[in-house]
Scaffold this active site. Structure first.
Site, PDB file in Angstrom:
ATOM      1  N   SER A  28     -43.835 -22.442  -6.294  1.00  0.00           N
ATOM      2  CA  SER A  28     -43.330 -23.812  -6.521  1.00  0.00           C
ATOM      3  C   SER A  28     -43.098 -23.981  -8.015  1.00  0.00           C
ATOM      4  O   SER A  28     -43.662 -23.221  -8.829  1.00  0.00           O
ATOM      5  CB  SER A  28     -44.402 -24.808  -6.060  1.00  0.00           C
TER       6      SER A  28
ATOM      7  N   TYR B  36     -53.139 -27.846  -5.211  1.00  0.00           N
ATOM      8  CA  TYR B  36     -51.800 -27.259  -5.014  1.00  0.00           C
ATOM      9  C   TYR B  36     -51.358 -26.509  -6.279  1.00  0.00           C
ATOM     10  O   TYR B  36     -50.884 -25.374  -6.205  1.00  0.00           O
ATOM     11  CB  TYR B  36     -50.826 -28.389  -4.686  1.00  0.00           C
TER      12      TYR B  36
HETATM   13  P1  NAD Z   1     -43.142 -27.845   5.863  1.00  0.00           P
HETATM   14  O1  NAD Z   1     -44.287 -28.773   6.026  1.00  0.00           O
HETATM   15  O2  NAD Z   1     -41.782 -28.234   6.341  1.00  0.00           O
HETATM   16  O3  NAD Z   1     -43.475 -26.434   6.504  1.00  0.00           O
HETATM   17  C1  NAD Z   1     -44.724 -25.841   6.363  1.00  0.00           C
HETATM   18  C2  NAD Z   1     -44.856 -24.763   7.389  1.00  0.00           C
HETATM   19  O4  NAD Z   1     -46.155 -24.195   7.256  1.00  0.00           O
HETATM   20  C3  NAD Z   1     -44.733 -25.268   8.819  1.00  0.00           C
HETATM   21  O5  NAD Z   1     -44.113 -24.270   9.606  1.00  0.00           O
HETATM   22  C4  NAD Z   1     -46.189 -25.440   9.235  1.00  0.00           C
HETATM   23  O6  NAD Z   1     -46.390 -25.368  10.652  1.00  0.00           O
HETATM   24  C5  NAD Z   1     -46.797 -24.267   8.533  1.00  0.00           C
HETATM   25  N1  NAD Z   1     -48.231 -24.391   8.341  1.00  0.00           N
HETATM   26  C6  NAD Z   1     -48.938 -25.401   7.773  1.00  0.00           C
HETATM   27  N2  NAD Z   1     -50.243 -25.126   7.818  1.00  0.00           N
HETATM   28  C7  NAD Z   1     -50.370 -23.914   8.429  1.00  0.00           C
HETATM   29  C8  NAD Z   1     -51.468 -23.091   8.774  1.00  0.00           C
HETATM   30  N3  NAD Z   1     -52.732 -23.451   8.520  1.00  0.00           N
HETATM   31  N4  NAD Z   1     -51.208 -21.913   9.388  1.00  0.00           N
HETATM   32  C9  NAD Z   1     -49.951 -21.544   9.690  1.00  0.00           C
HETATM   33  N5  NAD Z   1     -48.870 -22.275   9.379  1.00  0.00           N
HETATM   34  C10 NAD Z   1     -49.085 -23.450   8.756  1.00  0.00           C
HETATM   35  O7  NAD Z   1     -43.149 -27.517   4.302  1.00  0.00           O
HETATM   36  P2  NAD Z   1     -42.058 -26.867   3.336  1.00  0.00           P
HETATM   37  O8  NAD Z   1     -41.660 -27.901   2.353  1.00  0.00           O
HETATM   38  O9  NAD Z   1     -41.010 -26.117   4.080  1.00  0.00           O
HETATM   39  O10 NAD Z   1     -42.993 -25.859   2.546  1.00  0.00           O
HETATM   40  C11 NAD Z   1     -42.947 -24.459   2.688  1.00  0.00           C
HETATM   41  C12 NAD Z   1     -43.492 -23.826   1.433  1.00  0.00           C
HETATM   42  O11 NAD Z   1     -42.669 -24.171   0.316  1.00  0.00           O
HETATM   43  C13 NAD Z   1     -44.905 -24.289   1.071  1.00  0.00           C
HETATM   44  O12 NAD Z   1     -45.653 -23.197   0.580  1.00  0.00           O
HETATM   45  C14 NAD Z   1     -44.667 -25.294  -0.035  1.00  0.00           C
HETATM   46  O13 NAD Z   1     -45.757 -25.402  -0.892  1.00  0.00           O
HETATM   47  C15 NAD Z   1     -43.470 -24.668  -0.728  1.00  0.00           C
HETATM   48  N6  NAD Z   1     -42.704 -25.604  -1.539  1.00  0.00           N
HETATM   49  C16 NAD Z   1     -42.102 -26.687  -0.983  1.00  0.00           C
HETATM   50  C17 NAD Z   1     -41.365 -27.540  -1.802  1.00  0.00           C
HETATM   51  C18 NAD Z   1     -40.664 -28.741  -1.265  1.00  0.00           C
HETATM   52  O14 NAD Z   1     -40.148 -29.520  -2.077  1.00  0.00           O
HETATM   53  N7  NAD Z   1     -40.559 -28.930   0.028  1.00  0.00           N
HETATM   54  C19 NAD Z   1     -41.273 -27.281  -3.173  1.00  0.00           C
HETATM   55  C20 NAD Z   1     -41.900 -26.166  -3.677  1.00  0.00           C
HETATM   56  C21 NAD Z   1     -42.615 -25.328  -2.866  1.00  0.00           C
END
Ligand code: NAD
Length: 256
Positions: free
Chosen positions: A138, A151
């Protein structure tokens, strides 16, 4: 480009993980999906791209279930060639009120799970002398914000772990890199927009605008598709010597 290869993407039932899984499937990779929620819908979306796809529901906070998932992938497809550590959760609170159980969960899911998948995937990658590990960190892996202690610590840790594994595999055909997105409009971020709207009495549109204005100079969300295409590049031959990078895709977030 990835015909005959298998990709495993953790947390790929929604958001960024699903976007990356679909980009890898478009390159012909077989897919192992993981995550909670509507797994069958995600599986069908990827299968529609014409590749073999299975789902394993391992909880990324549980090392025993992670080991079962890695064994399942090896049994089903031989080995994991492309490993994308994407599963992640957020918890927002000032440190003095931060629930210790949430701290443990964020560290386990966002950081320790990648240690476990990598330690289990790397032996077969080394043996094949080819592998791609992509850790979804991130902008918070590079800079901090208040109230996101767990985080920010987990994501900085993941960037550090990425560099370590890149060095350990530097003379092999296995590469390890991190992608550092800024805001992407997924369920994880929607929750933060909703919380902001409620706290400050804003409309959802105003809250979304404020969120972008505060951090992301482009004022545009990064998309899962853009991140998927970067993952495809990191899997390509052109990226053979890209090792240990933390590549921000953040509309200029960390540039200022
Ligand atoms: P999201 O909530 O849409 O998806 C998260 C996914 O992780 C889902 O498939 C969920 O079922 C799964 N998950 C959650 N807890 C779990 C567990 N204990 N075991 C197995 N699966 C689990 O979130 P996203 O925004 O797509 O995030 C995905 C990644 O990207 C994360 O690591 C997040 O930190 C990172 N990220 C997101 C953003 C953003 O702006 N959305 C920015 C930077 C980084």
């Amino acid at each position: 480009m990835l015909e005959g290869k298998t990709a495993l993407v953790t947390g790929s039932t929604s958001g960024i993980g699903l976007g990356i899984a679909k980009s890898l499937a478009r390159q012909g990779a077989k897919l192992v999906l993981n995550g909670f929620g509507d797994a069958e819908a995600a599986r069908a979306e990827v299968a529609a791209l014409g590749v073999e796809v299975v789902h394993h529901g391992a909880d990324m906070s549980r090392p025993d279930e992670i080991a079962q998932m890695m064994a399942f992938a090896a049994e089903r497809f031989g080995r994991v060639d492309v490993l994308v550590n994407n599963a992640g959760i957020q918890h927002v609170s000032p440190i003095e009120h931060f629930d210790p159980a949430r701290w443990d969960a964020v560290i386990a899911i966002n950081l320790s799970s990648a240690f476990h998948t990598m330690r289990l995937a790397i032996p077969a990658m080394r043996q094949a002398n080819w592998g791609r590990i992509i850790n979804i960190a991130s902008a918070h892996g590079l800079v901090a914000s208040p109230d996101k202690g767990a985080y920010v610590a987990a994501k900085h840790g993941l960037v550090g772990l990425t560099k370590t594994v890149a060095l350990e595999t530097a003379t092999t055909g296995v590469t390890c890199n991190a992608i550092c997105p800024g805001w992407v409009l997924t369920p994880l971020v929607q929750k933060q927009i909703d919380a902001r709207a409620e706290k400050e009495g804003l409309s959802p549109e105003q809250a979304r605008r404020e969120l972008l204005e505060e951090k992301q100079p482009s004022l545009e969300f990064t998309t899962p598709e853009e991140l998927g295409e970067l993952a495809v590049f990191l899997c390509s031959k052109a990226a053979n010597n890209v090792r240990g990078v933390a590549w921000n895709v953040d509309g200029g977030w960390v540039a200022r």
